[in-house]
Scaffold this motif. Structure first.
Motif, PDB file in Angstrom:
ATOM      1  N   LEU A 108       0.832  -1.193   0.000  1.00 58.24           N
ATOM      2  CA  LEU A 108       0.000   0.000   0.000  1.00 58.24           C
ATOM      3  C   LEU A 108       0.876   1.256   0.000  1.00 58.24           C
ATOM      4  CD1 LEU A 108      -3.128   0.584   2.242  1.00 58.24           C
ATOM      5  CD2 LEU A 108      -1.431   2.361   1.937  1.00 58.24           C
ATOM      6  N   LEU A 109       1.874   1.275   0.879  1.00 51.07           N
ATOM      7  CA  LEU A 109       2.740   2.444   0.997  1.00 51.07           C
ATOM      8  C   LEU A 109       3.613   2.653  -0.230  1.00 51.07           C
ATOM      9  CD1 LEU A 109       3.875   2.081   4.727  1.00 51.07           C
ATOM     10  CD2 LEU A 109       2.256   3.751   3.806  1.00 51.07           C
ATOM     11  N   SER A 110       3.835   1.609  -0.986  1.00 50.35           N
ATOM     12  CA  SER A 110       4.678   1.724  -2.177  1.00 50.35           C
ATOM     13  C   SER A 110       3.913   2.243  -3.388  1.00 50.35           C
ATOM     14  CB  SER A 110       5.299   0.364  -2.519  1.00 50.35           C
ATOM     15  OG  SER A 110       4.323  -0.530  -3.023  1.00 50.35           O
ATOM     16  N   LEU A 111       2.580   2.309  -3.288  1.00 49.89           N
ATOM     17  CA  LEU A 111       1.776   2.791  -4.410  1.00 49.89           C
ATOM     18  C   LEU A 111       2.032   4.269  -4.661  1.00 49.89           C
ATOM     19  CD1 LEU A 111      -1.722   1.209  -3.640  1.00 49.89           C
ATOM     20  CD2 LEU A 111      -0.071   0.436  -5.362  1.00 49.89           C
ATOM     21  N   SER A 112       2.031   4.652  -5.915  1.00 52.13           N
ATOM     22  CA  SER A 112       2.012   6.075  -6.228  1.00 52.13           C
ATOM     23  C   SER A 112       0.703   6.659  -5.710  1.00 52.13           C
ATOM     24  CB  SER A 112       2.122   6.291  -7.730  1.00 52.13           C
ATOM     25  OG  SER A 112       0.923   5.879  -8.378  1.00 52.13           O
ATOM     26  N   ALA A 113       0.654   7.967  -5.567  1.00 52.71           N
ATOM     27  CA  ALA A 113      -0.575   8.605  -5.099  1.00 52.71           C
ATOM     28  C   ALA A 113      -1.721   8.363  -6.074  1.00 52.71           C
ATOM     29  CB  ALA A 113      -0.341  10.098  -4.910  1.00 52.71           C
ATOM     30  N   VAL A 114      -1.427   8.372  -7.346  1.00 53.98           N
ATOM     31  CA  VAL A 114      -2.450   8.127  -8.364  1.00 53.98           C
ATOM     32  C   VAL A 114      -2.999   6.712  -8.235  1.00 53.98           C
ATOM     33  CG1 VAL A 114      -2.728   7.761 -10.845  1.00 53.98           C
ATOM     34  CG2 VAL A 114      -1.693   9.875 -10.010  1.00 53.98           C
ATOM     35  N   ASP A 115      -2.117   5.729  -8.061  1.00 54.41           N
ATOM     36  CA  ASP A 115      -2.575   4.349  -7.900  1.00 54.41           C
ATOM     37  C   ASP A 115      -3.308   4.152  -6.576  1.00 54.41           C
ATOM     38  OD1 ASP A 115      -1.609   3.565 -10.341  1.00 54.41           O
ATOM     39  OD2 ASP A 115       0.235   2.685  -9.570  1.00 54.41           O
ATOM     40  N   LEU A 116      -2.860   4.840  -5.533  1.00 56.75           N
ATOM     41  CA  LEU A 116      -3.555   4.752  -4.245  1.00 56.75           C
ATOM     42  C   LEU A 116      -4.969   5.294  -4.378  1.00 56.75           C
ATOM     43  CD1 LEU A 116      -3.506   4.194  -1.164  1.00 56.75           C
ATOM     44  CD2 LEU A 116      -2.658   6.548  -0.878  1.00 56.75           C
ATOM     45  N   SER A 117      -5.112   6.389  -5.081  1.00 58.41           N
ATOM     46  CA  SER A 117      -6.437   6.962  -5.294  1.00 58.41           C
ATOM     47  C   SER A 117      -7.354   5.974  -6.001  1.00 58.41           C
ATOM     48  CB  SER A 117      -6.306   8.245  -6.123  1.00 58.41           C
ATOM     49  OG  SER A 117      -7.567   8.777  -6.425  1.00 58.41           O
ATOM     50  N   GLN A 118      -6.802   5.305  -7.012  1.00 61.75           N
ATOM     51  CA  GLN A 118      -7.597   4.336  -7.753  1.00 61.75           C
ATOM     52  C   GLN A 118      -7.947   3.132  -6.879  1.00 61.75           C
ATOM     53  OE1 GLN A 118      -5.876   3.325 -11.511  1.00 61.75           O
ATOM     54  NE2 GLN A 118      -7.413   1.777 -12.000  1.00 61.75           N
ATOM     55  N   ALA A 119      -7.005   2.732  -6.014  1.00 57.55           N
ATOM     56  CA  ALA A 119      -7.256   1.596  -5.122  1.00 57.55           C
ATOM     57  C   ALA A 119      -8.386   1.900  -4.145  1.00 57.55           C
ATOM     58  CB  ALA A 119      -5.977   1.233  -4.374  1.00 57.55           C
ATOM     59  N   ILE A 120      -8.406   3.127  -3.634  1.00 57.33           N
ATOM     60  CA  ILE A 120      -9.470   3.523  -2.708  1.00 57.33           C
ATOM     61  C   ILE A 120     -10.802   3.571  -3.444  1.00 57.33           C
ATOM     62  CG2 ILE A 120     -10.371   5.423  -1.306  1.00 57.33           C
ATOM     63  CD1 ILE A 120      -7.441   6.112  -0.607  1.00 57.33           C
ATOM     64  N   ARG A 121     -10.829   4.210  -4.594  1.00 63.09           N
ATOM     65  CA  ARG A 121     -12.080   4.348  -5.354  1.00 63.09           C
ATOM     66  C   ARG A 121     -12.592   2.989  -5.820  1.00 63.09           C
ATOM     67  NH1 ARG A 121     -14.889   8.072  -8.778  1.00 63.09           N
ATOM     68  NH2 ARG A 121     -16.989   7.217  -8.779  1.00 63.09           N
ATOM     69  N   GLY A 122     -11.651   2.107  -6.208  1.00 61.57           N
ATOM     70  CA  GLY A 122     -12.057   0.810  -6.714  1.00 61.57           C
ATOM     71  C   GLY A 122     -12.365  -0.213  -5.632  1.00 61.57           C
ATOM     72  N   GLY A 123     -12.171   0.145  -4.359  1.00 63.00           N
ATOM     73  CA  GLY A 123     -12.500  -0.761  -3.268  1.00 63.00           C
ATOM     74  C   GLY A 123     -11.427  -1.785  -2.946  1.00 63.00           C
TER      75      GLY A 123
END
Length: 522
Positions: free
Chosen positions: A48-63
């Motif tokens: 989780l911490l290694s994700l880019s901010a853009v990928d983290l945003s997508q991970a949150i939105r995508g569940g």
């Protein structure tokens, strides 16, 4: 008139040919900007911490991950490593933050999506006002100040879904490119905690580099988005004057040297944060009526035929630590890889005049901003000497001194602007020396040359500041001791997106942002 030539001392730069690395930019907003893309797999806090901010945003939105899981991972990272690096200050209560993260999850379950930063833990630089949260400016005078309002960009971060968890450390009043103060202490370099973090956005840069926040805001008058980014191997972006409105503030017409901007692990992350921070606000009449969503789009661009002007140390004018130019010039070879050409340029401009212009305008503005605090003797006793020197220098100026400095600034702007008729970007080192001991307030000499002020060692950033043009710091690599360095890429005024696209192309070729620090526990 500027003249250009290949570097004779170092056989590296003027190389034509090569294939453009990236295709022409798409005008379609990508899936990650809307949050409607494919799910991002997240199987552990480390991942989780290694994700880019853009990928983290997508991970949150995508569940793929909940806001509560995100908050837990980042707070655990802060708990583990902040005692060593001291990047985050005024951290809020964990239970309150977890409650806010839980509410963010509930909103998503109800179909309420605030924006790409929904559920993001975010720490605001301790120069910017945060409603209900201490904002000290690194000063013992203001150590207990709790604003009743947010800075304009903080309002926008909250609207985009960010959860403000605390502040990032800064030097007193943001003065100096070394992040230390008597309120919170010293912030230490992500790649070597014995070394300084740069500043004044040192806490922000280290927080990103150590994985304590996904992205960070900073501010920049004298390289404060560039120098700490260079020292911590991340991206920092000083926007064109007026792109990010600076305020609310009591003076909105003359304060045009220092303002806020984004920092990130990648150019894409940095551009996404800029898309939130940028945009007109009527409270700041000189702010630009721009289209901030353009920064959330595709950054790919055709780099075939790209031309870069390399100013180096201005033909020996700047005192520079041995090795800085070598690291930067080695890094500039990456432009050859993507079809670009780099040329050494001698502007034949009186750079000492630029420095004197800088001293006058900086004195003028700092005195205007801080003279109210200075007027009380009890406050002066708490101020660091550098702050007093700036204010007293400003109080000695005449109106004609300031007007002449503004004319000189205009002359420099026109000289730099002329380069953009030939070159796409102008390049300079982001600092004149590598990160130094965290126990040193500021270097007294560089390569045998005495520094006559507390900030002369950062003179290399003043040409970009005085121009009002967009400037990106991109990582240049490391010296033999593992100390990071960066390169400033300066673009024509209001061509912020072009600069970011070029920085992105360079980043994809250099891959230096993929080199992460080995973190140390206290």
């Amino acid at each position: 008139m500027a003249s250009s030539s290949t570097l004779s001392r170092r056989s590296l730069l003027k190389v034509g040919g090569g294939l453009g690395l990236l295709a022409a930019a798409s005008q379609i907003t990508p899936a990650w900007a809307t949050g409607k893309g494919t799910k991002v797999s997240v199987n552990s806090p480390e991942q989780l911490l290694s994700l880019s901010a853009v990928d983290l945003s997508q991970a949150i939105r995508g569940g793929s991950v909940s806001c509560s899981e995100v908050m837990t991972a980042y707070l655990d990272q802060i708990e583990t490593y902040n005692p060593t690096y001291n990047a985050i200050v005024s951290l809020r209560d964990r239970e309150q933050l977890m409650d806010e993260a839980s509410r963010a999850d509930t909103e998503l379950q109800r179909g309420q999506y605030r924006g790409w930063m929904h559920g993001f833990p975010h720490a605001v630089k301790d120069l910017a006002a945060t409603k209900g949260l201490k904002t000290s400016l690194g000063s013992p005078i203001l150590k207990d100040w709790v604003p009743g309002h947010d800075a304009i960009f903080v309002e926008r971060l909250r609207e985009a879904g960010a959860i403000i968890i605390g502040k990032t450390n800064t030097p007193e009043f943001g003065l100096g490119s070394q992040t230390y103060n008597s309120v919170f202490g010293v912030t230490r370099n992500a790649y070597n905690p014995d070394l300084c973090a740069g500043g004044s956005s040192g806490g922000a840069a280290v927080a990103i580099a150590t994985g304590m926040v996904p992205v960070a805001d900073g501010s920049d008058m004298m390289g404060s988005l560039r120098n700490p980014a260079a020292y911590n191997n991340i991206i920092g972006f000083r926007p064109s004057q007026g792109l990010v409105p600076f305020g609310p503030t009591k003076e909105v017409f003359y304060q045009q040297l220092g303002y806020e901007g984004p920092m990130g692990r990648t150019v894409q992350d940095t551009a996404m944060l800029l898309s939130t921070m940028a945009g007109y606000d009527s409270r700041v009449p000189l702010s630009q009526k721009s289209n901030p969503t353009s920064f959330a789009g595709n950054l790919d661009t055709n780099t075939q035929g790209l031309k870069v002007a390399w100013l180096g140390d201005f033909n020996g004018y700047l005192a520079t630590e041995p090795g800085v130019l070598d690291v930067c010039e080695q890094a500039l070879k990456h432009f050859n890889t993507i079809g670009g050409t780099v040329e050494a340029v001698d502007m034949k401009y009186p750079m000492e005049e630029v420095w004197q212009t800088w001293l006058t305008l900086r004195h003028f503005l700092i005195a205007g901003i801080a003279s109210g605090l200075y007027s009380k003797e009890s406050n002066r006793a708490l101020m660091k000497p550098e702050a007093i020197w700036e204010i007293e220098g400003g109080l000695e100026l005449s109106a004609m001194d300031v007007y002449k400095a503004s004319k000189a600034r205009t002359s420099w702007y026109h000289a730099l602007d002329k380069l953009f008729d030939t070159y796409d970007v102008v390049a300079l080192p982001s600092a004149q020396l590598f990160p130094f001991s965290a126990d040193t307030h500021w270097p007294k000499e560089i390569n045998g040359r005495t520094m006559d002020t507390y900030h002369r060692w950062m003179e290399v950033v003043t040409p970009g500041t005085l121009s009002g043009c967009p400037v990106a710091n991109v990582p240049a690599g490391f010296d033999s001791q593992g100390r990071p360095m960066g390169i400033q890429l300066i673009g024509r005024n209001k061509e912020d997106l072009k600069v970011l696209k070029i920085a992105h192309a360079y980043e994809q070729a250099a891959k230096l942002t993929q080199t992460n620090p080995t973190l140390v526990k206290s």
